[in-house]
Design a protein around this motif. Structure first.
Motif, PDB file in Angstrom:
ATOM      1  N   THR A  16       0.851  -1.187   0.000  1.00 17.26           N
ATOM      2  CA  THR A  16       0.000   0.000   0.000  1.00 17.26           C
ATOM      3  C   THR A  16       0.889   1.240   0.000  1.00 17.26           C
ATOM      4  O   THR A  16       2.120   1.130  -0.005  1.00 17.26           O
ATOM      5  N   THR A  17       0.268   2.399   0.018  1.00 16.34           N
ATOM      6  CA  THR A  17       1.026   3.646   0.124  1.00 16.34           C
ATOM      7  C   THR A  17       1.080   4.079   1.584  1.00 16.34           C
ATOM      8  O   THR A  17       0.213   3.724   2.382  1.00 16.34           O
ATOM      9  N   LEU A  18       2.082   4.849   1.929  1.00 18.10           N
ATOM     10  CA  LEU A  18       2.263   5.297   3.306  1.00 18.10           C
ATOM     11  C   LEU A  18       1.356   6.493   3.590  1.00 18.10           C
ATOM     12  O   LEU A  18       1.480   7.544   2.960  1.00 18.10           O
ATOM     13  N   PRO A  19       0.418   6.358   4.560  1.00 18.00           N
ATOM     14  CA  PRO A  19      -0.448   7.495   4.909  1.00 18.00           C
ATOM     15  C   PRO A  19       0.361   8.637   5.519  1.00 18.00           C
ATOM     16  O   PRO A  19       1.406   8.406   6.133  1.00 18.00           O
ATOM     17  N   PRO A  20      -0.090   9.858   5.380  1.00 22.86           N
ATOM     18  CA  PRO A  20       0.628  11.012   5.954  1.00 22.86           C
ATOM     19  C   PRO A  20       0.749  10.892   7.476  1.00 22.86           C
ATOM     20  O   PRO A  20      -0.200  10.497   8.159  1.00 22.86           O
ATOM     21  N   GLY A  21       1.920  11.209   8.002  1.00 22.36           N
ATOM     22  CA  GLY A  21       2.135  11.212   9.442  1.00 22.36           C
ATOM     23  C   GLY A  21       2.453   9.857  10.047  1.00 22.36           C
ATOM     24  O   GLY A  21       2.682   9.763  11.257  1.00 22.36           O
ATOM     25  N   LYS A  22       2.490   8.798   9.243  1.00 21.97           N
ATOM     26  CA  LYS A  22       2.768   7.461   9.760  1.00 21.97           C
ATOM     27  C   LYS A  22       4.276   7.178   9.748  1.00 21.97           C
ATOM     28  O   LYS A  22       4.983   7.588   8.820  1.00 21.97           O
ATOM     29  N   ASN A  23       4.738   6.474  10.769  1.00 26.77           N
ATOM     30  CA  ASN A  23       6.143   6.091  10.859  1.00 26.77           C
ATOM     31  C   ASN A  23       6.430   4.926   9.921  1.00 26.77           C
ATOM     32  O   ASN A  23       5.585   4.037   9.744  1.00 26.77           O
ATOM     33  N   LEU A  24       7.589   4.935   9.329  1.00 27.05           N
ATOM     34  CA  LEU A  24       7.979   3.850   8.428  1.00 27.05           C
ATOM     35  C   LEU A  24       9.086   3.036   9.089  1.00 27.05           C
ATOM     36  O   LEU A  24      10.194   3.537   9.319  1.00 27.05           O
ATOM     37  N   VAL A  25       8.781   1.794   9.420  1.00 28.60           N
ATOM     38  CA  VAL A  25       9.732   0.904  10.084  1.00 28.60           C
ATOM     39  C   VAL A  25      10.654   0.277   9.040  1.00 28.60           C
ATOM     40  O   VAL A  25      10.200  -0.123   7.962  1.00 28.60           O
ATOM     41  N   GLY A  26      11.920   0.184   9.372  1.00 31.35           N
ATOM     42  CA  GLY A  26      12.869  -0.429   8.457  1.00 31.35           C
ATOM     43  C   GLY A  26      12.842  -1.945   8.518  1.00 31.35           C
ATOM     44  O   GLY A  26      12.184  -2.542   9.385  1.00 31.35           O
ATOM     45  N   CYS A  27      13.530  -2.590   7.615  1.00 31.21           N
ATOM     46  CA  CYS A  27      13.612  -4.049   7.607  1.00 31.21           C
ATOM     47  C   CYS A  27      14.945  -4.464   7.005  1.00 31.21           C
ATOM     48  O   CYS A  27      15.632  -3.666   6.359  1.00 31.21           O
ATOM     49  N   THR A  28      15.304  -5.702   7.201  1.00 31.35           N
ATOM     50  CA  THR A  28      16.553  -6.220   6.642  1.00 31.35           C
ATOM     51  C   THR A  28      16.403  -7.717   6.423  1.00 31.35           C
ATOM     52  O   THR A  28      15.469  -8.345   6.949  1.00 31.35           O
ATOM     53  N   TRP A  29      17.302  -8.272   5.654  1.00 27.34           N
ATOM     54  CA  TRP A  29      17.320  -9.711   5.408  1.00 27.34           C
ATOM     55  C   TRP A  29      18.363 -10.370   6.297  1.00 27.34           C
ATOM     56  O   TRP A  29      19.460  -9.840   6.481  1.00 27.34           O
ATOM     57  N   ILE A  30      18.012 -11.525   6.841  1.00 25.15           N
ATOM     58  CA  ILE A  30      18.962 -12.338   7.595  1.00 25.15           C
ATOM     59  C   ILE A  30      19.108 -13.671   6.861  1.00 25.15           C
ATOM     60  O   ILE A  30      18.104 -14.315   6.529  1.00 25.15           O
ATOM     61  N   PHE A  31      20.338 -14.071   6.616  1.00 25.68           N
ATOM     62  CA  PHE A  31      20.604 -15.291   5.857  1.00 25.68           C
ATOM     63  C   PHE A  31      21.184 -16.363   6.778  1.00 25.68           C
ATOM     64  O   PHE A  31      22.006 -16.077   7.658  1.00 25.68           O
ATOM     65  N   LYS A  32      20.738 -17.598   6.544  1.00 23.46           N
ATOM     66  CA  LYS A  32      21.157 -18.698   7.402  1.00 23.46           C
ATOM     67  C   LYS A  32      21.295 -19.973   6.582  1.00 23.46           C
ATOM     68  O   LYS A  32      20.547 -20.192   5.622  1.00 23.46           O
ATOM     69  N   LEU A  33      22.240 -20.804   6.985  1.00 25.55           N
ATOM     70  CA  LEU A  33      22.418 -22.102   6.340  1.00 25.55           C
ATOM     71  C   LEU A  33      21.738 -23.189   7.167  1.00 25.55           C
ATOM     72  O   LEU A  33      21.935 -23.277   8.379  1.00 25.55           O
TER      73      LEU A  33
ATOM     74  N   GLN B 115       8.197   3.452  16.884  1.00 34.45           N
ATOM     75  CA  GLN B 115       7.944   4.565  17.793  1.00 34.45           C
ATOM     76  C   GLN B 115       6.960   4.130  18.874  1.00 34.45           C
ATOM     77  O   GLN B 115       5.844   3.688  18.565  1.00 34.45           O
ATOM     78  N   PRO B 116       7.350   4.250  20.149  1.00 40.37           N
ATOM     79  CA  PRO B 116       6.443   3.875  21.247  1.00 40.37           C
ATOM     80  C   PRO B 116       5.158   4.701  21.200  1.00 40.37           C
ATOM     81  O   PRO B 116       5.177   5.898  20.939  1.00 40.37           O
ATOM     82  N   GLY B 117       4.039   4.024  21.465  1.00 34.47           N
ATOM     83  CA  GLY B 117       2.753   4.702  21.456  1.00 34.47           C
ATOM     84  C   GLY B 117       2.099   4.773  20.096  1.00 34.47           C
ATOM     85  O   GLY B 117       0.891   5.023  19.993  1.00 34.47           O
ATOM     86  N   PHE B 118       2.885   4.534  19.046  1.00 35.91           N
ATOM     87  CA  PHE B 118       2.343   4.550  17.687  1.00 35.91           C
ATOM     88  C   PHE B 118       2.456   3.160  17.048  1.00 35.91           C
ATOM     89  O   PHE B 118       1.471   2.616  16.545  1.00 35.91           O
ATOM     90  N   ASP B 119       3.653   2.610  17.056  1.00 36.86           N
ATOM     91  CA  ASP B 119       3.882   1.295  16.453  1.00 36.86           C
ATOM     92  C   ASP B 119       3.724   0.163  17.460  1.00 36.86           C
ATOM     93  O   ASP B 119       3.600  -0.997  17.073  1.00 36.86           O
ATOM     94  N   PHE B 120       3.764   0.481  18.736  1.00 40.19           N
ATOM     95  CA  PHE B 120       3.572  -0.543  19.766  1.00 40.19           C
ATOM     96  C   PHE B 120       3.252   0.134  21.087  1.00 40.19           C
ATOM     97  O   PHE B 120       3.553   1.316  21.296  1.00 40.19           O
ATOM     98  N   THR B 121       2.606  -0.632  21.968  1.00 40.31           N
ATOM     99  CA  THR B 121       2.328  -0.155  23.323  1.00 40.31           C
ATOM    100  C   THR B 121       2.983  -1.117  24.310  1.00 40.31           C
ATOM    101  O   THR B 121       4.058  -0.850  24.827  1.00 40.31           O
TER     102      THR B 121
END
Length: 227
Positions: free
Chosen positions: A17-34, A57-63
């Motif tokens: 989806t598109t990011l709504p105005p004022g919303k925090n954008l959480v980052g992500c990364t890949w973890i590789f394992k054998l 962000q506390p209070g917005f992305d989690f409580t």
């Protein structure tokens, strides 16, 4: 990476989806394992998409983030009772348990790198928890909590990770054999076996229809006291 990403889409873990105005954008990364065979030979390469929880962000992305963990004393108590009555216990492992935890918050995550789909303006809205989120463990616990409660289990007031169920036909006689116990530790469950497979069936037919449980005949054991 693509296989992991497609699996998240099929599991309805995230949507584009598109990011709504004022919303925090959480980052992500890949973890590789054998993944290795018992012979230590490479079985397969595995990629896991993980959220960068530090960008929430506390209070917005989690409580709340607290999730109960079974007390070691509770495990010893259950094993003592099992040995005393000659019961069997079995171990259940839920595949990708955290990916089945329902989120209450609206969390938007950056689109994974190296995956080209939908254009650069789209982000991922998480409908279920993924590894790395601060509330992932808590979300999974309340998902399995609702499954056990629906089966007639009651949560212990002494240990929040222990659930007890007593068979109606045996409750009147006070027969301890009618009691079934379940312990939860992250994505692992230990249950006392009585041949009914209730927990297995409920997880397999849970509303998400994507909860997969690994168990085997070898995992059903009858603990004994060594003399």
């Amino acid at each position: 990476m693509l296989a992991e990403y497609v699996a998240l889409l099929k599991n309805n873990t995230l949507i584009l989806t598109t990011l709504p105005p004022g919303k925090n954008l959480v980052g992500c990364t890949w973890i590789f394992k054998l993944k290795l065979h018992l012979s230590r030979e490479i079985a397969r390469h595995k990629a896991k998409l993980v959220a960068q929880g530090f960008s929430q962000q506390p209070g917005f992305d989690f409580t709340e983030t607290f999730s109960p963990v079974v007390n070691p004393a509770t495990i010893r108590m259950i094993l003592t009772i099992v040995v005393s009555f000659g019961w069997e216990i079995t171990h259940l492992d839920v595949n990708n348990a955290f990916l089945n935890g329902e989120l209450k918050e609206d969390i938007y995550m950056r689109h994974p790198q190296s995956i080209e789909q939908g254009g650069p303006h789209l982000v991922c809205k998480l409908k279920k928890a993924i590894y790395g989120l601060k509330q992932a463990s808590r979300a999974w616990f309340f998902t399995i909590h609702s499954v056990l409660i629906s089966l007639g289990f009651k949560q212990s007031r002494a240990d929040a990770s222990m659930f007890v169920r007593r068979s109606a036909s045996l409750r009147l006689r006070g027969d301890v054999r009618g009691v079934k116990n379940g312990l939860i530790k992250c994505d692992d469950l230990i249950k006392r076996v009585e041949g009914d497979g209730l927990i297995n069936q409920a997880l397999l037919h849970e509303k998400s229809e994507n909860v997969h449980v690994r168990t085997s005949h070898e995992s059903a054991i009858r603990p004994q006291v060594q003399t």
